[in-house]
Design an enzyme around this catalytic site. Structure first.
Site, PDB file in Angstrom:
ATOM      1  N   GLU A  85      29.036  66.856  -4.229  1.00  0.00           N
ATOM      2  CA  GLU A  85      29.820  67.443  -3.144  1.00  0.00           C
ATOM      3  C   GLU A  85      31.175  66.748  -3.196  1.00  0.00           C
ATOM      4  O   GLU A  85      31.299  65.579  -2.829  1.00  0.00           O
ATOM      5  CB  GLU A  85      29.159  67.210  -1.791  1.00  0.00           C
ATOM      6  N   CYS A 123      36.078  66.007   5.672  1.00  0.00           N
ATOM      7  CA  CYS A 123      36.390  66.999   4.636  1.00  0.00           C
ATOM      8  C   CYS A 123      36.633  68.382   5.223  1.00  0.00           C
ATOM      9  O   CYS A 123      37.421  69.160   4.690  1.00  0.00           O
ATOM     10  CB  CYS A 123      35.278  67.058   3.599  1.00  0.00           C
TER      11      CYS A 123
END
Length: 464
Positions: free
Chosen positions: A278, A312
């Site tokens: 990720e 994020c």
């Protein structure tokens, strides 16, 4: 903080120096079970950085053996116990771990705020309580999952063959996690790995070792067999590299920068490890011309300031119709003016401190770069004194007038994505085609937000 440590079921976290609100407090924790190692660990809080170094670091040779010991423990637990085959045990252990955390939730909340700088309100959601509640999901999934599917029999080259699909654990998992939402990402890796029957070596970010180390302590209250869950904390990058290349590791799960993710893929290829990556992520809000601009600007300002912008999925790019730029600047500036950072222990605080002095320096440096590249600082852009007396504080900042190709505009998308978060919001204009191109360039690594009355028929790019 600076020395590798290992904690698995029953390990001693002895004489751990916990710095909270500028006060050094000594704790001794002695759960039952095997003692793998003893270390002194310092916890630094972003809102009150400082304090002395812990005494007595281990020798260099001993430190280098710590990841080997963790991998060996995980390997032994996977290969020689029934952990990967005992579904009932795994479900029970996951529930026990949740119960152990719930029993000490307020204590964990306190040191999470101290270590991460997480705002109190976020600990009621993704910074603590949300991930903990998720353990129940994995326990239920273990019990209801179809581990074996019978495909019946078939004739293959004249032979009758019985066919079935068996879903088995991957093996030893090396989980490497970032600092910004440590509980969320630690549990997102540990939960499914343990549920599947894997054993785990968790390597947390050096800025947030305590959020991970507490799992080794709390695991002592469960029936987890020794070696199933191992935590290795270190500020040395070679520890993570060792985990990715060791032949005793079967799968690497990593959340962090794109550059590091690429390096992990290259290293894992040598032993054909599975990888789960990720990577990166800073997202944009694209406001179309039929949207409520006031609501869009307020929502984006709050989102960009939450947890000091260190996430994020926090939208730190605001694209508005070109003809509404001045209005958007005024609305967003007003919204940010009401979001001054405050003490993260206060339930009303929305914006807290930056994680570390290094990160604060990076944020400040990129704001200065934005000025040099022609950006206008509409509000903020300053380091300021802490409301708690020290620490790493930066005012929520709005920058307009930057070229979308400028280094400052792209820094959180392209360079060391996980390490350079901060309370900075970039505002620019768009025509619809330009918004398409921007979304295609920067949102592929994470997620964004389109704000409009009628989105699907007017924006070609799928941002989901």
């Amino acid at each position: 903080q600076d020395d590798a440590e290992i904690h698995h079921r029953g390990d001693v976290l002895e004489n751990a120096v916990l710095q909270r609100r500028g006060t050094l407090r000594r704790r001794e924790v002695r759960p039952e079970g095997h003692v793998e190692s003893q270390r002194v660990q310092r916890l630094r809080s972003p809102q009150n950085e400082g304090g002395g170094d812990p005494p007595g670091p281990a020798g260099q040779g001993e430190r280098l053996l710590v990841p080997d010991a963790a991998i060996a423990a995980a390997r032994t637990a996977f290969d020689t116990t029934d952990w990967s085959r005992d579904h009932a045990l795994r479900a029970r252990c996951l529930r026990q771990l949740r119960e152990a955390i719930d029993a000490r939730l307020e204590e964990i909340r306190e040191f999470t705020i101290a270590e991460v700088g997480a705002e109190h309100f976020l600990t009621t959601g993704p910074q603590l309580e949300g991930p903990v509640q998720g353990l129940a999901y994995w326990a239920e999934l273990v019990e209801g999952f179809e581990w074996v599917t019978d495909l019946g029999t078939a004739d293959v080259m004249g032979l009758s063959s019985r066919r079935e699909v068996r879903r088995e654990a991957a093996g030893v998992v090396a989980a490497i996690t970032p600092w910004n939402f440590p509980h969320q990402i630690n549990f997102a890796k540990i939960g499914p790995a343990l549920a599947a029957g894997c054993t785990v070596v968790l390597k947390p970010a050096p800025d947030t070792p305590w959020c991970a180390a507490m799992l080794g302590e709390l695991a002592g209250a469960t029936d987890l067999p020794p070696g199933v869950l191992n935590i290795v904390t270190s500020s040395r990058n070679e520890i993570g590299a060792q985990l990715t290349r060791d032949p005793g590791v079967d799968l690497v799960s990593f959340t962090g920068s794109t550059a590091t993710g690429k390096a992990i893929m290259r290293t894992a290829a040598d032993s054909l490890k599975r990888v789960f990556l990720e990577l990166g992520g800073k997202s944009a809000s694209i406001v179309l011309d039929d949207a409520d601009l006031g609501s869009a600007c307020m929502m984006t300002a709050v989102n960009a300031s939450m947890h000091a912008g260190q996430g994020c999925a926090l939208t730190t790019r605001l694209l508005v119709p070109r003809e509404r730029l001045d209005e958007a600047i005024e609305l967003t500036t007003a919204a940010l003016a009401g979001l001054a950072p405050g003490d993260p222990r206060d339930p009303g605080t929305m914006c807290g401190p930056i994680i570390s002095p290094r990160q604060l320096e990076r944020v400040s440096g990129y704001v200065e770069l934005a000025k040099k590249e022609g950006g206008t600082i509409e509000i903020g852009g300053e380091v300021f004194d802490s409301p708690t007396g020290g620490g790493n504080w930066y005012t929520p900042t709005l920058i307009s007038g930057l070229d979308p190709q400028s280094r400052a505009h792209l820094w959180e998308h392209i360079l060391e994505l996980r390490r350079r978060y901060g309370t900075t919001l970039f505002l620019t204009t768009h025509y619809l085609d330009e918004a398409d191109q921007f979304a295609e360039r920067v949102m592929v690594v994470d997620r964004g937000r389109i704000i409009a009355d009628d989105t699907a028929s007017r924006l070609k790019t799928d941002l989901a």
